[in-house]
Motif scaffolding. Structure first.
Motif, PDB file in Angstrom:
ATOM      1  N   ALA A  25       0.853  -1.198   0.000  1.00  0.00           N
ATOM      2  CA  ALA A  25       0.000   0.000   0.000  1.00  0.00           C
ATOM      3  C   ALA A  25       0.886   1.245   0.000  1.00  0.00           C
ATOM      4  O   ALA A  25       1.979   1.240   0.572  1.00  0.00           O
ATOM      5  N   PRO A  26       0.442   2.326  -0.629  1.00  0.00           N
ATOM      6  CA  PRO A  26       1.236   3.559  -0.633  1.00  0.00           C
ATOM      7  C   PRO A  26       1.404   4.106   0.789  1.00  0.00           C
ATOM      8  O   PRO A  26       0.526   3.941   1.630  1.00  0.00           O
ATOM      9  N   VAL A  27       2.518   4.724   1.019  1.00  0.00           N
ATOM     10  CA  VAL A  27       2.838   5.282   2.328  1.00  0.00           C
ATOM     11  C   VAL A  27       2.393   6.738   2.366  1.00  0.00           C
ATOM     12  O   VAL A  27       2.641   7.496   1.430  1.00  0.00           O
ATOM     13  N   GLU A  28       1.734   7.130   3.443  1.00  0.00           N
ATOM     14  CA  GLU A  28       1.321   8.521   3.627  1.00  0.00           C
ATOM     15  C   GLU A  28       2.448   9.281   4.317  1.00  0.00           C
ATOM     16  O   GLU A  28       2.877   8.906   5.407  1.00  0.00           O
ATOM     17  N   LEU A  29       2.939  10.330   3.681  1.00  0.00           N
ATOM     18  CA  LEU A  29       3.995  11.143   4.270  1.00  0.00           C
ATOM     19  C   LEU A  29       3.376  12.268   5.083  1.00  0.00           C
ATOM     20  O   LEU A  29       2.297  12.758   4.747  1.00  0.00           O
TER      21      LEU A  29
END
Length: 103
Positions: A25-29
């Motif tokens: 899953a994409p990482v939230e920065l």
């Protein structure tokens, strides 16, 4: 599949490594707290000093780096006589002038 397993699978002739790793899953920065470009510097502090800074930042509801930046900016303002003063400090000073204590 974790990175280790993906690398092993790749070396055994499996799919492309990028395809295996891309399954995550994409990482939230975190959102930056400013639009101003920043420079990162490392500062060495004694543990006790850092803990005091962290407690002061927590009490204000801000991050340690934000508080340190505010303190540095205030210190630099003192050097060029453009100091900013917190409203709370102004109120305390005015209250002290309105109700002087006997010495």
């Amino acid at each position: 599949m974790n990175r280790h397993d993906a690398t092993k699978h790749f070396h055994e002739g499996g799919d492309r490594l990028a395809d295996l790793i891309d399954d995550n899953a994409p990482v939230e920065l975190p959102t930056p707290d400013t639009d101003v470009p920043m420079v990162s510097r490392s500062v060495r502090l004694p543990v006790e000093t850092y803990e005091r800074v962290r407690a002061a930042a927590d009490a204000r509801g801000i991050g340690v780096t934000t508080l340190m930046r505010q303190w540095i900016e205030a210190g630099l303002a003192d050097l060029d006589d453009s100091a900013t003063v917190s409203l709370a400090d102004v109120r305390r000073a005015l209250a002290a002038l309105a109700h002087p204590t006997a010495a």
